[in-house]
Design a protein around this motif. Structure first.
Motif, PDB file in Angstrom:
ATOM      1  N   SER A   1    -110.246  35.282  -1.637  1.00  0.00           N
ATOM      2  CA  SER A   1    -109.612  33.965  -1.707  1.00  0.00           C
ATOM      3  C   SER A   1    -109.084  33.676  -3.101  1.00  0.00           C
ATOM      4  O   SER A   1    -109.486  34.329  -4.081  1.00  0.00           O
ATOM      5  CB  SER A   1    -110.632  32.878  -1.311  1.00  0.00           C
TER       6      SER A   1
ATOM      7  N   VAL B   1    -110.877  22.767  -8.723  1.00  0.00           N
ATOM      8  CA  VAL B   1    -111.307  22.696  -7.330  1.00  0.00           C
ATOM      9  C   VAL B   1    -112.820  22.463  -7.307  1.00  0.00           C
ATOM     10  O   VAL B   1    -113.561  23.002  -8.130  1.00  0.00           O
ATOM     11  CB  VAL B   1    -110.939  23.987  -6.576  1.00  0.00           C
TER      12      VAL B   1
ATOM     13  N   ILE C   1    -106.597  27.759  -1.997  1.00  0.00           N
ATOM     14  CA  ILE C   1    -106.854  26.338  -2.234  1.00  0.00           C
ATOM     15  C   ILE C   1    -106.122  25.887  -3.496  1.00  0.00           C
ATOM     16  O   ILE C   1    -106.280  26.475  -4.565  1.00  0.00           O
ATOM     17  CB  ILE C   1    -108.367  26.070  -2.375  1.00  0.00           C
TER      18      ILE C   1
ATOM     19  N   VAL D   1    -113.631  20.418  -1.433  1.00  0.00           N
ATOM     20  CA  VAL D   1    -114.168  20.904  -0.169  1.00  0.00           C
ATOM     21  C   VAL D   1    -115.609  20.418  -0.081  1.00  0.00           C
ATOM     22  O   VAL D   1    -116.475  20.867  -0.834  1.00  0.00           O
ATOM     23  CB  VAL D   1    -114.109  22.441  -0.088  1.00  0.00           C
TER      24      VAL D   1
ATOM     25  N   ALA E   1    -108.275  20.173  -5.307  1.00  0.00           N
ATOM     26  CA  ALA E   1    -108.774  19.976  -3.948  1.00  0.00           C
ATOM     27  C   ALA E   1    -110.295  19.860  -3.968  1.00  0.00           C
ATOM     28  O   ALA E   1    -110.969  20.388  -4.857  1.00  0.00           O
ATOM     29  CB  ALA E   1    -108.344  21.124  -3.040  1.00  0.00           C
TER      30      ALA E   1
ATOM     31  N   THR F   1    -115.768  30.498   2.828  1.00  0.00           N
ATOM     32  CA  THR F   1    -114.416  30.906   3.212  1.00  0.00           C
ATOM     33  C   THR F   1    -114.562  32.161   4.068  1.00  0.00           C
ATOM     34  O   THR F   1    -114.748  33.262   3.548  1.00  0.00           O
ATOM     35  CB  THR F   1    -113.534  31.189   1.981  1.00  0.00           C
TER      36      THR F   1
ATOM     37  N   LEU G   1    -108.616  30.248  -5.611  1.00  0.00           N
ATOM     38  CA  LEU G   1    -108.898  28.831  -5.831  1.00  0.00           C
ATOM     39  C   LEU G   1    -108.170  28.376  -7.084  1.00  0.00           C
ATOM     40  O   LEU G   1    -108.248  29.033  -8.127  1.00  0.00           O
ATOM     41  CB  LEU G   1    -110.395  28.592  -6.004  1.00  0.00           C
TER      42      LEU G   1
ATOM     43  N   THR H   1    -109.235  32.185   1.961  1.00  0.00           N
ATOM     44  CA  THR H   1    -108.583  30.880   1.858  1.00  0.00           C
ATOM     45  C   THR H   1    -107.828  30.756   0.543  1.00  0.00           C
ATOM     46  O   THR H   1    -108.221  31.358  -0.463  1.00  0.00           O
ATOM     47  CB  THR H   1    -109.657  29.771   1.941  1.00  0.00           C
TER      48      THR H   1
ATOM     49  N   THR I   1    -104.602  27.626   4.165  1.00  0.00           N
ATOM     50  CA  THR I   1    -104.116  27.114   2.882  1.00  0.00           C
ATOM     51  C   THR I   1    -104.489  25.637   2.775  1.00  0.00           C
ATOM     52  O   THR I   1    -104.231  24.864   3.697  1.00  0.00           O
ATOM     53  CB  THR I   1    -102.595  27.276   2.770  1.00  0.00           C
ATOM     54  N   VAL I   2    -105.094  25.271   1.646  1.00  0.00           N
ATOM     55  CA  VAL I   2    -105.482  23.884   1.398  1.00  0.00           C
ATOM     56  C   VAL I   2    -104.583  23.340   0.293  1.00  0.00           C
ATOM     57  O   VAL I   2    -104.543  23.888  -0.820  1.00  0.00           O
ATOM     58  CB  VAL I   2    -106.968  23.779   0.990  1.00  0.00           C
TER      59      VAL I   2
END
Length: 400
Positions: A324, A330, A368, A374, A372, A338, A326, A366, A385-386
């Motif tokens: 992932s 975040v 991100i 979580v 963001a 994830t 990030l 993921t 995708t965030v």
């Protein structure tokens, strides 16, 4: 020789990751892509560098100023509106003298070894315009190149289809004459048409690049680029001010920067990178190809695997972040995961606008964006995708 780095594009295929930064400012393997490019240029003996900036330009301009204070002669030009590669190149027209050749670099490509030095060698051997070419795993997304036995480029197909595919592709590094600006103007800023005219004139030779090369187009390419750079490491680097408590296990090559704190029971499997002032909690597992930015916090019992995590990000205890990316700042709540594969082990797809793009990877997590949040207990589907600033509420099994 002067160098021109094209860094104005948005990198739209990267989604959340480049919404808030220029693509060259993505940090991987402990440094930004822009820093890697500038260092390779410096090793090649090039100190006069012009950078064309555009999308989120302030962050790149700040980094350019940092390099300028370290003895490099860096300047930037602003491309206010996206007008294509050729229009970006024309921004430096008055910086190149008549009869002079310059090195042109696409700012979204990655190599660990020095592709710029190789292009210069080819230029000095052939004494004519040069295009660096390579053999990628897939050639459908790139300008395909055909050449003869004398390394003369005979044809370039920008968007190949079907039987038009060649073996070699343009690798985003050129040595071009000042007269190339005239070709761009004649062809209304079309880089494709200007290059084809050089080829038709029989004056462009190829510089063969045989080492690792990557053009960063989609989010998972950030992970691939991180791997390319880490695989080039020869030895570990642990800052004197880093604190490693008892019973910390280190395997393989690691880079640990100033002020990092690694608590007892943590395991670091190299290659991996821990940024300045970052904190790794007790009994955490940092697996291979993890790049952790500056001032990050990783809680107790966290597992990080093949991931790129940017500055000032927090990962709460007992979480798993795998395959992932990030962004900065975040906040991952405790016990979050994830998920990085489907139950049937099929390749993971990611949404690019309204279409799904198959990554070709059966392990992918993921992506991100900056700022963001979580909430605790979230389990995120592979390929998600965030967006920057999005808040995913905590997932409670019992509520009041």
């Amino acid at each position: 020789m002067k160098a021109v780095i094209l860094a104005a594009g948005k990198g739209s295929g990267l989604g959340a990751i480049t919404m808030t930064r220029p693509l060259p400012m993505i940090r991987m393997a402990g440094r930004t892509l822009f820093d890697n490019t500038v260092d390779l240029l410096k090793q090649s003996g090039i100190n006069d560098i012009f950078v064309v900036v555009g999308h989120q330009k302030e962050k790149l301009i700040e980094r350019i100023n940092d390099h300028s204070q370290n003895g490099l002669n860096l300047h930037y030009m602003v491309q206010e509106k996206s007008g294509g590669i050729g229009r970006a190149v024309l921004k430096v027209k008055d910086k190149i003298s008549p009869g002079e050749y310059f090195l042109l670099i696409y700012g979204d490509t990655v190599t660990a070894e020095n592709i710029f030095f190789k292009a210069q060698q080819s230029f000095h051997a052939f004494k004519c315009p040069i295009a660096s070419i390579c053999l990628p795993p897939s050639n459908e997304m790139f300008g395909n190149v055909f050449l003869n036995a004398q390394m003369q480029i005979t044809k370039i197909i920008e968007k190949p289809k079907g039987d038009s595919l060649g073996n070699y592709v343009l690798s985003g590094v050129f040595v071009l004459p000042e007269s190339f600006f005239g070709l761009l103007e004649k062809n209304r800023g079309s880089m494709e048409k200007a290059l084809k005219q050089l080829v038709e004139d029989g004056s462009m030779k190829a510089s063969m690049w045989e080492d690792e090369w990557l053009d960063i187009v989609y989010p998972w390419h950030v992970l691939e680029a991180n791997k390319i750079l880490m695989d080039s490491w020869q030895e570990s680097s642990i800052a004197k001010s880093a604190v490693l408590e008892g019973n910390v296990t280190i395997q393989g090559v690691v880079h640990i920067e100033e002020g990092a704190v690694i608590k007892a029971g943590a395991v670091l499997e190299g290659p991996c990178s821990i940024g300045k002032g970052s904190y790794i909690g007790n009994n955490s597992l940092i697996r291979s190809y993890t790049s952790l930015g500056d001032h990050c916090s990783v809680g107790y019992g966290v597992e990080l695997k093949n991931c790129v995590i940017l500055d000032n990000t927090r990962v709460g205890r007992l979480s798993f972040i795998g395959d992932s990316v990030l962004g900065e700042r975040v906040d991952i709540g405790a016990g979050s995961m994830t998920v990085n594969r489907t139950v049937d082990w099929k390749s993971v797809s990611i949404k690019d606008g309204k279409r799904l793009v198959d990554s070709g990877l059966n392990k992918l997590g993921t992506f991100i964006g900056d700022d963001a949040v979580v909430g605790a207990g979230n389990t995120i589907e592979p390929g998600t995708t965030v967006a920057p600033g999005k808040i995913l509420e905590p997932r409670y099994s019992v509520t009041r």
